[in-house]
Motif scaffolding. Structure first.
Motif, PDB file in Angstrom:
ATOM      1  N   SER A  62     -12.266  51.729  38.297  1.00 17.42           N
ATOM      2  CA  SER A  62     -11.933  50.998  39.520  1.00 17.42           C
ATOM      3  C   SER A  62     -13.014  51.120  40.581  1.00 17.42           C
ATOM      4  O   SER A  62     -13.048  50.339  41.530  1.00 17.42           O
ATOM      5  CB  SER A  62     -10.603  51.494  40.087  1.00 17.42           C
ATOM      6  OG  SER A  62     -10.715  52.828  40.549  1.00 17.42           O
ATOM      7  N   ASN A 118     -13.837  46.114  45.795  1.00 10.59           N
ATOM      8  CA  ASN A 118     -12.741  46.060  46.743  1.00 10.59           C
ATOM      9  C   ASN A 118     -13.009  47.049  47.860  1.00 10.59           C
ATOM     10  O   ASN A 118     -13.361  48.198  47.615  1.00 10.59           O
ATOM     11  CB  ASN A 118     -11.408  46.377  46.051  1.00 10.59           C
ATOM     12  CG  ASN A 118     -11.001  45.299  45.075  1.00 10.59           C
ATOM     13  OD1 ASN A 118     -11.305  44.128  45.268  1.00 10.59           O
ATOM     14  ND2 ASN A 118     -10.329  45.694  44.007  1.00 10.59           N
ATOM     15  N   GLU A 125     -12.226  49.011  29.592  1.00  9.47           N
ATOM     16  CA  GLU A 125     -10.814  48.923  29.984  1.00  9.47           C
ATOM     17  C   GLU A 125      -9.960  48.120  28.997  1.00  9.47           C
ATOM     18  O   GLU A 125      -9.256  47.188  29.367  1.00  9.47           O
ATOM     19  CB  GLU A 125     -10.684  48.335  31.380  1.00  9.47           C
ATOM     20  CG  GLU A 125     -11.349  49.182  32.464  1.00  9.47           C
ATOM     21  CD  GLU A 125     -11.056  48.673  33.852  1.00  9.47           C
ATOM     22  OE1 GLU A 125     -10.109  49.154  34.482  1.00  9.47           O
ATOM     23  OE2 GLU A 125     -11.803  47.770  34.304  1.00  9.47           O
ATOM     24  N   CYS A 166     -14.828  56.494  37.095  1.00 11.10           N
ATOM     25  CA  CYS A 166     -13.591  55.742  37.290  1.00 11.10           C
ATOM     26  C   CYS A 166     -13.869  54.235  37.245  1.00 11.10           C
ATOM     27  O   CYS A 166     -14.632  53.720  38.072  1.00 11.10           O
ATOM     28  CB  CYS A 166     -12.963  56.119  38.626  1.00 11.10           C
ATOM     29  SG  CYS A 166     -11.427  55.250  38.980  1.00 11.10           S
ATOM     30  N   GLN A 195     -13.246  56.020  47.781  1.00  7.48           N
ATOM     31  CA  GLN A 195     -11.876  56.062  47.284  1.00  7.48           C
ATOM     32  C   GLN A 195     -11.291  57.468  47.411  1.00  7.48           C
ATOM     33  O   GLN A 195     -10.120  57.635  47.791  1.00  7.48           O
ATOM     34  CB  GLN A 195     -11.836  55.607  45.817  1.00  7.48           C
ATOM     35  CG  GLN A 195     -12.103  54.118  45.623  1.00  7.48           C
ATOM     36  CD  GLN A 195     -12.097  53.720  44.158  1.00  7.48           C
ATOM     37  OE1 GLN A 195     -12.072  54.574  43.269  1.00  7.48           O
ATOM     38  NE2 GLN A 195     -12.125  52.421  43.890  1.00  7.48           N
TER      39      GLN A 195
END
Length: 511
Positions: free
Chosen positions: A277, A211, A459, A275, A255
């Motif tokens: 993400s 993303n 996750e 992380c 990020q």
């Protein structure tokens, strides 16, 4: 008392000095230090620039660059070399000659072909002959989309990931060993929310999708990615895993910088990527191999329905066996999961054994997974099927899901974990943790330290550790918080298999 010297991981950074510190070999050195790797710098030019403008540059002489190489080679030879901005053909030809003269095994080499600085200045020009020679001399070339067009002499604006792949293959045709195309400029031009980097080799194409995070006005991300790739390679990750980690590292920095109260030109140090993400979705396409499934494992969408969950996620010890004999022996222990891995016999014999195994376990608490034979698993009403990475390219995942079967998938590192996570399987197998004699493995043993990093990355998807796990090793494996521990020879080659199963469960804390 004199302390023994500890050999440091070393990467050479060949490129220009950015006086602002935002990019170039300064950024390389900061990135490498953050990843516990020592940087040696070989300067090709000194630029006078800020974060927004470049006033001038001064090229290093070929003799000075050669002297830097020579003195460092005698004292601090590298495990990897990252090449950035080269001022002219003479510098590039020297580097090519030096690389071509090295004995095998030689250092891993990445060329990040920077021709212009993000602050607006020209950093050098290379002839097509020199470009071709460099492509043949390095292991990975890592252009962004604009630099890729320069290398291929293309005037057509790239507008898709497929364009990136096609032009990368043009560099392979010129002699490049592999090409990493950084897609950030493409995504910005298209106002997309996702950034895709593409890694193309003659055998496989990897797509790393994250993303999009602007990171403020962050500079030097291309330098950061290439030097991080070198850092992870010298830390003994294979190239796909090193790339997965390098993309995650840059995204983690982005990020973090995006959360700062004001826009920043300067990257912050964030350490080893942890992380979830920040990690990319990874797609793998093998040349000449197309997936036959409606659930395409090479799609980047995150909209898949999950496979049926395990009835009991507290799996404990997970025996992997090769016959009905072992199922009959182990079922009275109350084992919660087993895998039937059949490698010998005719098709009719194998089908018959699968049918018998399903009947044996149908009224028990044992969750039985059939290895590989997904079509018969569906036909005969199995509880679940276990697939390897190459099986994902050909198995009909949609049919498996619609039949309500659970799906377990083998992985061998960061890239493959990130490939299968989006499928939302019933569990992810992580291995091989230790050397194993049961089968030839395509990767090196992962070890307990890496396993401990893999578990949170999944996750919440149940995890199974596998590969070379014995009674003496099982406690350390269990301490990683993995949900289950798969064993083969620790049971099947034990003098007393039932006692071995119970001892493994007790030592791991599953009993």
């Amino acid at each position: 008392m004199t302390q023994p010297l500890i050999k440091k991981r070393v990467v050479w950074c060949i490129g220009g000095v950015d006086s602002s510190g935002g990019a170039g070999i300064t950024r390389d050195a900061i990135t490498l230090a953050d990843l516990d790797v020592h940087a040696c710098v070989l300067t090709t030019q000194l630029t006078v620039q800020s974060n927004t403008v470049m006033l001038s540059r001064n090229e290093s002489s070929v003799s000075a660059l050669n002297a830097q190489w020579q003195v460092l080679w005698e004292d601090t030879p590298p495990s990897a070399i990252k090449i950035g901005a080269l001022a002219n053909d003479e510098q590039a030809q020297l580097i090519c000659a030096r690389l071509q003269s090295l004995d095998s095994p030689r250092p891993f080499v990445v060329w990040d072909p920077v021709f212009r600085t993000s602050s607006g200045g020209q950093l050098g020009t290379l002839s097509q002959n020199t470009v071709t020679e460099l492509l043949k001399s390095v292991d990975v070339v890592s252009p962004n989309t604009n630099e890729l067009c320069s290398l291929t002499n293309s005037t057509r604006r790239l507008s898709s990931v497929e364009d990136m792949k096609a032009q990368a293959k043009q560099l392979l045709a010129l002699g490049a060993h592999s090409v990493l195309v950084k897609g950030g400029h493409l995504s910005e031009n298209e106002s997309q929310s996702e950034v895709c980097d593409v890694f193309v080799t003659p055998e496989q194409t990897y797509t790393f999708s994250v993303n999009y995070s602007s990171g403020g006005n962050l500079r030097g991300t291309g330098c950061m990615l290439a030097s991080a790739l070198c850092a992870f390679v010298v830390r003994h990750y294979d190239v796909p895993d090193a790339l997965t980690l390098a993309v995650a590292y840059v995204n983690q920095v982005r990020q973090y910088c995006e959360q700062l109260p004001s826009a920043t030109y300067f990257a912050r140090t964030t350490g080893f990527p942890q992380c979830p993400s920040a990690f990319p979705t990874v797609d793998i396409q093998r040349e000449g191999n197309k997936a036959s499934t409606e659930i395409d494992v090479n799609e980047t969408r995150d909209s898949y329905l999950p496979f049926a969950p395990l009835i009991d996620k507290s799996l404990g010890i997970y025996p992997v066996v090769d016959s009905i004999h072992w199922l009959k022996m182990l079922l009275p222990t109350g084992v919660k999961v087993m895998q039937l891995r059949l490698k010998e016999g005719s098709d009719s014999e194998i089908r018959q054994q699968i049918s018998q195994a399903i009947a044996l376990t149908s009224n028990t608490e044992c969750q039985l997974f059939i290895n590989d034979y997904w079509e018969w698993a569906i036909e005969l009403g199995a509880y679940g099927v276990h697939l390897g990475q190459e099986d994902l390219d050909t198995a009909d995942l949609n049919a498996i899901q619609q039949a309500g079967l659970r799906l377990g998938v083998s992985t061998h590192g960061y890239a493959e974990i990130q490939r299968v996570k989006k499928l939302k399987p019933s569990y992810i197998a992580l291995g091989h943790i230790f050397p194993t004699a049961t089968k030839d493995m395509p990767s090196s043993p992962q070890g307990v330290a890496r396993l401990a990093n893999y578990v949170p990355l999944c996750e919440g998807i149940p995890t199974v550790a596998i590969g070379g796990i014995t009674l003496s090793r099982v406690q350390a494996v269990a301490q990683t918080q993995v949900d289950s521990i798969a064993v083969v020879t620790a049971i099947t080659q034990a003098d007393n298999p039932l006692m071995a199963y119970r001892q493994l469960a007790e030592e791991a804390g599953f009993a």
